[in-house]
Motif scaffolding. Structure first.
Motif, PDB file in Angstrom:
ATOM      1  N   TYR A  75       0.822  -1.213   0.000  1.00  0.00           N
ATOM      2  CA  TYR A  75       0.000   0.000   0.000  1.00  0.00           C
ATOM      3  C   TYR A  75       0.858   1.267   0.000  1.00  0.00           C
ATOM      4  CZ  TYR A  75      -3.136   3.557   1.987  1.00  0.00           C
ATOM      5  OH  TYR A  75      -3.849   4.704   2.233  1.00  0.00           O
ATOM      6  N   ASP A  87      -6.391   8.616   1.601  1.00  0.00           N
ATOM      7  CA  ASP A  87      -7.196   7.857   2.557  1.00  0.00           C
ATOM      8  C   ASP A  87      -7.221   8.481   3.946  1.00  0.00           C
ATOM      9  OD1 ASP A  87      -7.924   5.890   0.708  1.00  0.00           O
ATOM     10  OD2 ASP A  87      -5.980   4.905   0.932  1.00  0.00           O
ATOM     11  N   GLY A 314      -8.481  -0.124   9.773  1.00  0.00           N
ATOM     12  CA  GLY A 314      -8.088   0.311   8.449  1.00  0.00           C
ATOM     13  C   GLY A 314      -8.789   1.605   8.065  1.00  0.00           C
ATOM     14  N   CYS A 316      -9.770   3.915   4.432  1.00  0.00           N
ATOM     15  CA  CYS A 316      -9.799   4.024   2.974  1.00  0.00           C
ATOM     16  C   CYS A 316     -10.757   5.152   2.600  1.00  0.00           C
ATOM     17  CB  CYS A 316     -10.256   2.704   2.342  1.00  0.00           C
ATOM     18  SG  CYS A 316     -10.243   2.713   0.542  1.00  0.00           S
ATOM     19  N   HIS A 321     -12.338   1.189   7.511  1.00  0.00           N
ATOM     20  CA  HIS A 321     -12.358   0.119   6.519  1.00  0.00           C
ATOM     21  C   HIS A 321     -12.014  -1.191   7.213  1.00  0.00           C
ATOM     22  CE1 HIS A 321     -11.709  -1.595   2.440  1.00  0.00           C
ATOM     23  NE2 HIS A 321     -10.734  -2.274   3.025  1.00  0.00           N
ATOM     24  N   THR A 329      -5.500  -1.984  -0.531  1.00  0.00           N
ATOM     25  CA  THR A 329      -6.199  -0.781  -0.992  1.00  0.00           C
ATOM     26  C   THR A 329      -6.470   0.200   0.136  1.00  0.00           C
ATOM     27  OG1 THR A 329      -8.414  -1.715  -0.652  1.00  0.00           O
ATOM     28  CG2 THR A 329      -7.346  -2.150  -2.774  1.00  0.00           C
ATOM     29  N   ALA A 330      -6.126  -0.167   1.382  1.00  0.00           N
ATOM     30  CA  ALA A 330      -6.424   0.679   2.533  1.00  0.00           C
ATOM     31  C   ALA A 330      -5.233   0.723   3.486  1.00  0.00           C
ATOM     32  CB  ALA A 330      -7.664   0.164   3.269  1.00  0.00           C
TER      33      ALA A 330
END
Length: 442
Positions: A75, A87, A314, A316, A321, A329-330
């Protein structure tokens, strides 16, 4: 501006306290009921599934390391995740005052420790370079104070993408960058103010010398091991493939003790804890360097003093998330345990804090600086932006009490030496340190 800072605890629940047989026992910390369309099979997920099928369940620490810093799919490695389009957003992106006050802190400590002729400013995880840029602006404005000091900047950054952003922010590329991918110093440049800047992938590669270290929202992304207390004792939380859904991950408990259990304090009364060995290694390295060559380290992060339990989460698109959904993606993060950092530094250097960001910035004179900027501005939009930034930084319900400051200093910096090595904000000490008491020029 819609902003979500990386603080607060995500929607995680505790592992059931049932007796754990000698098999991997699965239990979700996150909700586990997301629709299939919200759980895309990312390249990182495919990589992790293959890894788990090959070697078995992995620790949360290994999961975080793979997801965040895998050289091919990590990431952090190939993207700029900061700012409104990213993010999450950090304090330097919110207000210039934050970096200015940290610049004052470093100059204050440099003066208090004898005004050394060399001054290495080292930042761990510099983000987009905004923070160190604000600090260097303060150094330029106080050039008469620093005129006889040889200043250099050293940035520890694993992300090639972010290092390019930092270089653009700090140098404007007026002088071409030197690049050598095979060297520990993989990039060199010169700041707009003429100060040399070097980039490294590892703290150990930074030259030893009289240095002042900065770690702002750095320790929170280091990999943590998670443990749950069971009737059989502490059991580490691992990540496995869900037997019901082949492309989905789940949390499980180890059937027996694991090596990372050595980091657990025997008298800990919590039923769930997170430990970060990498943070301990870095604190020990910083402590050795400061004890040997002087200087100081300032850590700013959200965290706790050995009181919180399940903080792994997380982010995002500025929203919480699920940590097991669409890995890669996060951002993944966990609160910093400052009591652990203090333990790792004990004996080598003195430690101060943690104290809240609200208290630290107030002691540094944020109210005075805000008034100066407001008085200088004739534009209502600029004034509104300054006031909104101040509120975000200082409001206890926003960042004011969620973020903390923590410092490492040589024992001789504080009068009383070892007797005050664990001084806290509630205990006054004879030699004031800016931020941890009201700012005082010496």
């Amino acid at each position: 501006m819609s902003v979500l800072v990386r603080s607060g605890v995500g929607p995680l629940c505790a592992v059931a306290r049932a007796a754990i047989p000698s098999i991997w026992r699965g239990k979700y910390f996150s909700s586990g009921n997301e629709p299939a369309e919200n759980n895309p099979v990312t390249p990182m997920l495919r990589h992790l599934i293959y890894k788990i099928k090959s070697t078995g369940p992995i620790t949360v620490a290994e999961y975080m390391k793979e997801v965040l810093t895998n050289p091919a799919k990590g990431y952090y490695v190939h993207r700029d995740m900061l700012g409104e389009k990213g993010d999450f957003i950090t304090s330097p992106e919110i207000s210039q005052i934050f970096g200015e006050l940290l610049g004052i802190w470093f100059i204050s400590e440099w003066m208090a420790t004898g005004k050394s002729t060399a001054f290495q400013l080292v930042e761990l995880g510099p983000g987009r370079g905004t923070l160190v840029g604000d600090i260097l602006r303060v150094f330029s404005q106080l050039g008469s104070v620093l005129k006889n000091c040889d200043i250099s900047v050293h940035l520890v950054e694993v992300s090639q993408k972010l290092s390019e952003v930092q270089a653009l922010t700090l140098t404007e590329e007026k002088i071409p960058l030197e690049r050598n991918a095979e060297s520990p110093v993989y990039m060199k440049g010169v700041a707009k103010s003429g100060i040399p800047i070097s980039w490294y992938r590892d703290l150990h590669d930074v030259p030893k010398g009289h240095s002042f270290y900065l770690a702002h929202e750095f320790f929170d992304v280091l990999p943590v091991h998670k443990f749950q207390k069971t009737p059989q004792g502490w059991r580490e939380v691992f990540i496995d493939i869900d037997p019901q859904v082949s492309d989905k991950l789940r949390f499980v408990l180890a059937p027996s003790a694991t090596p990372a259990e050595v980091f657990i304090q025997h008298d800990d009364t919590r039923d769930h804890i997170e430990v970060c060995p990498d943070a301990g290694v870095i604190i020990e390295e910083l402590s050795r360097r400061i004890a040997l060559t002087g200087g100081a380290a300032l850590v700013a992060d959200y965290g706790h003093d050995g009181t919180k339990t399940d903080t792994f989460r997380g982010f995002c698109g500025h929203k919480l998330h699920d940590v097991l959904i669409a890995p890669g993606t996060a951002d993944l993060t966990a609160d910093v345990d400052f009591s652990f950092l203090r333990r790792m530094a004990q004996g080598k250097v003195a430690s101060l804090g943690p104290i809240t960001q609200h208290m630290f910035l107030k002691n540094m004179g944020i109210d005075v600086r805000l008034k100066v900027l407001l008085d200088k501005s004739n534009e209502s939009s600029v004034k509104q932006q300054l006031l909104q930034g101040y509120d975000m930084l200082m409001n206890p319900k926003k960042m004011g009490e969620r973020f903390n400051f923590f410092a490492l200093l040589p024992h001789q910096r504080l009068q009383g030496g070892r007797d005050q090595m664990n001084a806290r904000q509630s205990k006054p000490f004879a030699s004031p340190v800016a931020g941890f008491s009201e700012l005082a020029w010496q």
